[in-house]
Scaffold this active site. Structure first.
Site, mmCIF file in Angstrom:
data_model
loop_
_atom_site.group_PDB
_atom_site.id
_atom_site.type_symbol
_atom_site.label_atom_id
_atom_site.label_comp_id
_atom_site.label_asym_id
_atom_site.label_seq_id
_atom_site.Cartn_x
_atom_site.Cartn_y
_atom_site.Cartn_z
ATOM 1 N NE ARG A 45 -0.054 1.650 3.394
ATOM 2 C CZ ARG A 45 0.957 2.477 3.535
ATOM 3 N NH1 ARG A 45 2.203 2.023 3.719
ATOM 4 N NH2 ARG A 45 0.801 3.770 3.497
ATOM 5 N N GLY A 46 0.214 2.390 -0.197
ATOM 6 C CA GLY A 46 0.981 3.629 -0.337
ATOM 7 C C GLY A 46 1.135 3.901 -1.830
ATOM 8 C CB ALA A 47 0.423 6.915 -3.861
ATOM 9 N NE ARG A 88 -6.185 0.901 -1.862
ATOM 10 C CZ ARG A 88 -5.532 1.418 -0.826
ATOM 11 N NH1 ARG A 88 -4.275 1.096 -0.605
ATOM 12 N NH2 ARG A 88 -6.128 2.271 -0.006
ATOM 13 C CD GLN A 196 -3.134 2.961 6.706
ATOM 14 O OE1 GLN A 196 -3.716 3.329 7.718
ATOM 15 N NE2 GLN A 196 -3.740 2.891 5.541
ATOM 16 C CG ASP A 237 -2.919 8.227 -1.196
ATOM 17 O OD1 ASP A 237 -2.847 8.812 -0.109
ATOM 18 O OD2 ASP A 237 -2.553 7.045 -1.364
ATOM 19 C CG ASN A 247 -2.109 11.789 2.638
ATOM 20 O OD1 ASN A 247 -1.523 10.934 1.962
ATOM 21 N ND2 ASN A 247 -1.811 11.989 3.898
ATOM 22 C CE LYS A 248 -4.962 5.850 4.323
ATOM 23 N NZ LYS A 248 -5.902 5.038 3.506
HETATM 24 O O1 MRU Z 1 -4.549 3.470 1.923
HETATM 25 P P1 MRU Z 1 -3.041 3.545 1.839
HETATM 26 O O2 MRU Z 1 -2.362 3.042 3.051
HETATM 27 O O3 MRU Z 1 -2.537 2.987 0.547
HETATM 28 O O4 MRU Z 1 -2.805 5.129 1.761
HETATM 29 C C1 MRU Z 1 -1.555 5.717 1.810
HETATM 30 C C2 MRU Z 1 -1.659 7.110 2.304
HETATM 31 O O5 MRU Z 1 -2.680 7.747 2.229
HETATM 32 C C3 MRU Z 1 -0.484 7.706 2.935
HETATM 33 O O6 MRU Z 1 -0.906 8.742 3.765
HETATM 34 C C4 MRU Z 1 0.591 8.208 2.072
HETATM 35 O O7 MRU Z 1 1.005 9.441 2.485
HETATM 36 C C5 MRU Z 1 0.397 8.363 0.628
HETATM 37 S S1 MRU Z 1 1.520 7.299 -0.120
HETATM 38 C C6 MRU Z 1 3.113 7.899 0.200
#
Ligand code: MRU
Length: 344
Positions: A45-47, A88, A196, A237, A247-248
């Site tokens: 996970r993570g962009a 996703r 996370q 993201d 973002n999250k």
């Molecule tokens: O749902 P995830 O864990 O894939 O989301 C990741 C995020 O939103 C993180 O905050 C992150 O900053 C982005 S990826 C570097």
């Protein structure tokens, strides 16, 4: 040092992020369906990490296509790309990486199919290597914003685990500062509901020996009010052409708290996270995840049966709440529309 995502002997090897921090185990995928599943269930996970894994999934899928004729090969190839793209919706790096793989296949269509398969494999490996180099550059570029003695709050995980490895985006800036001898402290939000921050950011920073204090998300305002936090750095993201940033979930609330307390709010992300085709944040699709992430903790129900649940995985921080976006090409400051356009 752990490896987030690697391509070895025709297999994609991923550290299983659903098992961290209790177990450090790796998942091996030798077909694109397994890579897609790993992205969907957030073993990776993570962009940027999702983008790298998807590119490798495309390469493995292409390798397994049984066709000599380019048109037949390409039909199958597109199905693989679509399957991986459906995993996703929010992180644009997924689509960016798949498009890059498609354009490589396209550019080489006059070559024998077996040759194209090798070129695709090399491209996926290159995307991974580039991401590591980009993160390091981003970490260096961010240093003009970080001072000795800073206490930085971060949200979710934007570290090596969220990227191809080693540095990360927001944590990349923090790690380089630490390497340079700046005495910095980190507050890590636990990041409900998938945790996370508690599971991954805390794990990475403890491993690196960077001072970190884990807090629940609703404590952030308390510590800002006490003057204990003087900078916020998060990842992204997807960033729209005007700087609005998905973002999250919880990032938007943090940006408002930061404004109220006069704390600079920075986003660290590679240019591949900027979706120049999207004019503003309202066009960013927000993933709705399984309600069990909210009703359960470690597979144990904590909410009553039958309760209605919402679980948007991301929110959008308006560009007016962002002081700067740290990229591999340098720091982008407002006005974002003009300055983002100049980077492309
Ligand atoms: O749902 P995830 O864990 O894939 O989301 C990741 C995020 O939103 C993180 O905050 C992150 O900053 C982005 S990826 C570097």
């Amino acid at each position: 040092m752990f490896k987030t995502v690697e391509y070895k002997n025709g297999k994609v090897i991923l550290i299983d992020q659903t098992r961290l921090p209790l177990e450090e185990v790796y998942v091996e995928c030798d077909n694109y369906q397994d890579v897609a599943k790993a992205i969907k269930i957030m073993q990776v996970r993570g962009a940027p990490a999702i983008g790298v894994a998807a590119a490798m999934g495309v390469a493995i899928g292409a390798k397994n296509i049984n066709a000599k004729d380019y048109n037949k090969f390409y039909d199958e190839f597109l199905k693989i790309c679509d399957h991986l793209a459906s995993t996703r919706p929010t992180a644009v790096n997924l689509f960016w990486a798949i498009e890059r793989m498609k354009s490589v296949a396209d550019k080489n269509k006059n070559k024998p199919v077996e040759h194209i398969k090798n070129i695709l494999e090399k491209e996926a490996i290159k995307i991974r290597e580039e991401d590591i180099t980009i993160n390091r550059a981003m970490g260096m570029n961010g240093q003009e914003l970080i001072e000795d003695g800073d206490t930085i709050l971060t949200h979710c995980n934007a570290g090596a685990l969220a990227t191809a490895g080693e540095y990360g985006t927001a944590l990349g800036v923090i790690k380089v500062a630490h390497e340079m001898g700046k005495k910095i402290k980190v507050y890590a939000d636990e990041t409900r509901p998938f945790l996370q921050g508690a599971r991954l950011t805390a794990w990475e920073l403890v491993k690196e020996g960077i001072p970190v204090r884990l807090i629940t998300d609703n404590m952030a305002g308390y510590f800002m009010g006490k003057g204990e936090i003087n900078k916020i750095i998060v990842g992204a993201d997807r960033i729209a052409a005007n700087g609005d940033t998905a973002n999250k979930i919880g990032t938007y609330s943090l940006s408002i708290l930061a404004k109220e307390h006069g704390i600079p709010f920075y986003v660290a992300a590679p240019l591949s996270t900027i979706d120049i085709k999207i004019t503003d944040g309202s066009k960013i699709p927000i993933e709705e995840r399984n309600s069990q992430e909210v009703t359960h903790l470690s597979n144990k129900r904590i909410a009553p049966e039958g309760v209605e649940v919402s679980n948007p995985a991301f929110d959008v921080t308006p560009h007016k709440n962002i002081n700067a976006i740290i990229t591999e090409k340098g720091i982008i400051k407002p006005p974002f529309i003009k300055n983002i356009r100049n980077c492309f």
